[in-house]
Design a protein around this motif. Structure first.
Motif, PDB file in Angstrom:
ATOM      1  N   ASP A 190     -15.372 -12.196  -6.913  1.00 44.28           N
ATOM      2  CA  ASP A 190     -16.038 -10.901  -6.789  1.00 44.28           C
ATOM      3  C   ASP A 190     -15.249  -9.961  -5.876  1.00 44.28           C
ATOM      4  O   ASP A 190     -15.129  -8.759  -6.158  1.00 44.28           O
ATOM      5  CB  ASP A 190     -17.454 -11.088  -6.226  1.00 44.28           C
ATOM      6  CG  ASP A 190     -18.396 -11.710  -7.252  1.00 44.28           C
ATOM      7  OD1 ASP A 190     -18.077 -11.651  -8.457  1.00 44.28           O
ATOM      8  OD2 ASP A 190     -19.438 -12.261  -6.832  1.00 44.28           O
ATOM      9  N   SER A 222      -8.314   0.919  -9.147  1.00 40.39           N
ATOM     10  CA  SER A 222      -8.287   1.657 -10.411  1.00 40.39           C
ATOM     11  C   SER A 222      -8.804   3.089 -10.251  1.00 40.39           C
ATOM     12  O   SER A 222      -8.486   3.950 -11.091  1.00 40.39           O
ATOM     13  CB  SER A 222      -9.118   0.919 -11.471  1.00 40.39           C
ATOM     14  OG  SER A 222     -10.500   0.950 -11.117  1.00 40.39           O
ATOM     15  N   HIS A 223      -9.569   3.340  -9.193  1.00 33.30           N
ATOM     16  CA  HIS A 223     -10.096   4.687  -8.967  1.00 33.30           C
ATOM     17  C   HIS A 223      -9.330   5.461  -7.905  1.00 33.30           C
ATOM     18  O   HIS A 223      -9.420   6.683  -7.843  1.00 33.30           O
ATOM     19  CB  HIS A 223     -11.568   4.618  -8.528  1.00 33.30           C
ATOM     20  CG  HIS A 223     -12.498   4.173  -9.633  1.00 33.30           C
ATOM     21  ND1 HIS A 223     -12.764   2.844  -9.890  1.00 33.30           N
ATOM     22  CD2 HIS A 223     -13.193   4.869 -10.566  1.00 33.30           C
ATOM     23  CE1 HIS A 223     -13.611   2.748 -10.899  1.00 33.30           C
ATOM     24  NE2 HIS A 223     -13.885   3.954 -11.330  1.00 33.30           N
ATOM     25  N   ASP A 248     -11.175  -2.884  -8.837  1.00 33.25           N
ATOM     26  CA  ASP A 248     -11.962  -1.730  -9.271  1.00 33.25           C
ATOM     27  C   ASP A 248     -11.713  -0.539  -8.361  1.00 33.25           C
ATOM     28  O   ASP A 248     -11.564   0.608  -8.819  1.00 33.25           O
ATOM     29  CB  ASP A 248     -13.446  -2.097  -9.251  1.00 33.25           C
ATOM     30  CG  ASP A 248     -14.317  -0.977  -9.793  1.00 33.25           C
ATOM     31  OD1 ASP A 248     -14.208  -0.671 -11.001  1.00 33.25           O
ATOM     32  OD2 ASP A 248     -15.091  -0.401  -9.011  1.00 33.25           O
ATOM     33  N   HIS A 277     -12.285  -8.686  -7.767  1.00 34.86           N
ATOM     34  CA  HIS A 277     -12.720  -7.707  -8.766  1.00 34.86           C
ATOM     35  C   HIS A 277     -13.031  -6.369  -8.108  1.00 34.86           C
ATOM     36  O   HIS A 277     -12.668  -5.300  -8.643  1.00 34.86           O
ATOM     37  CB  HIS A 277     -13.959  -8.235  -9.488  1.00 34.86           C
ATOM     38  CG  HIS A 277     -14.543  -7.265 -10.467  1.00 34.86           C
ATOM     39  ND1 HIS A 277     -13.952  -7.004 -11.689  1.00 34.86           N
ATOM     40  CD2 HIS A 277     -15.641  -6.474 -10.401  1.00 34.86           C
ATOM     41  CE1 HIS A 277     -14.665  -6.109 -12.340  1.00 34.86           C
ATOM     42  NE2 HIS A 277     -15.699  -5.770 -11.577  1.00 34.86           N
ATOM     43  N   GLN A 278     -13.694  -6.390  -6.954  1.00 35.92           N
ATOM     44  CA  GLN A 278     -13.998  -5.140  -6.258  1.00 35.92           C
ATOM     45  C   GLN A 278     -12.723  -4.441  -5.790  1.00 35.92           C
ATOM     46  O   GLN A 278     -12.632  -3.210  -5.861  1.00 35.92           O
ATOM     47  CB  GLN A 278     -14.913  -5.437  -5.072  1.00 35.92           C
ATOM     48  CG  GLN A 278     -16.308  -5.882  -5.468  1.00 35.92           C
ATOM     49  CD  GLN A 278     -17.147  -6.284  -4.270  1.00 35.92           C
ATOM     50  OE1 GLN A 278     -16.701  -6.188  -3.119  1.00 35.92           O
ATOM     51  NE2 GLN A 278     -18.363  -6.755  -4.532  1.00 35.92           N
TER      52      GLN A 278
END
Length: 219
Positions: free
Chosen positions: A204, A214-215, A211, A207-208
């Motif tokens: 997790d 990606s922004h 993420d 993944h965070q």
């Protein structure tokens, strides 16, 4: 506690990971030696266990302890180095995996909780080491268990060779066996749940991070 362990696993050096594996395996192997010696000398278990085989398995356990201690002494001077410890990692992984497989075979992988401990050991390896050594260990353990199963089906050796049929007819011996099995089952289950939670927590977190990148990453 979980955050501290995650930081430890993320920041520790390859040599320190080897030392962690040595520190976790050697006390457990020594505990098994004591348990085997005690069980083989217990008059209540004389007819329920193959005492000679149980005594004989003390030597592989002691050998595994000696090998891991020597590997630990080998990597100790370079414990703060960031260079990979390829061969020490392979030796420790193979020693731990093969020894746990031997214990699993001794008491039967389908009727004793040793197989749960073996799965927990592999999960610890996933947390500590790169996939390369673990593939070799997983292959060796799988081939060993498969050869054992084939030998049982072919009648070359009996299932759970450390146990005798009299175990299931003797209430005193059966009570001792059930107590040991419950203890190992509970310990193995707790370890598996804790490691599973830690693995998912790390996934997790990764993944965070991805993420967020990606922004925010201009690329």
């Amino acid at each position: 506690m979980r955050a501290s362990l995650e930081r430890l696993l993320a920041s520790t050096t390859p040599a320190r990971r080897v030392l962690l594996a040595v520190g976790a395996s050697v006390p457990f192997f020594l505990m098994l030696v004591i348990v085997h010696r005690t069980a083989a000398a217990d008059p209540a278990l004389v007819g329920a266990l193959d005492a000679d085989l149980v005594r004989a398995t003390q030597w592989p356990l002691l050998l595994a302890c000696a090998v891991n201690v020597l590997v630990g002494a080998w990597v100790w001077p370079s414990r703060d180095a960031t260079t990979p410890c390829v061969w020490p990692t392979r030796v420790v992984c193979l020693t731990v995996g093969i020894t746990y497989t031997l214990v699993t075979v001794l008491y039967g992988p389908y009727t004793a909780p040793s197989s749960i401990v073996l799965i927990g050991v592999l999960m610890v390896g996933v947390l500590l080491f790169e996939p390369g050594p673990l593939r070799v260990v997983a292959l060796a353990c799988t081939l060993g268990l498969a050869a054992y199963d084939l030998g049982v089906l072919a009648g070359w050796w009996r299932y759970a060779p450390a146990l005798r049929p009299a175990l299931f007819d003797d209430p005193t011996a059966m009570a001792s066996w059930l107590g040991w099995r419950t203890f190992v089952l509970v310990c193995g289950g707790v370890v598996l749940m804790a490691l599973g939670g830690l693995l998912f927590a790390r996934l997790d977190a990764v993944h965070q991070q991805l993420d967020a990148l990606s922004h925010t990453d201009p690329l």
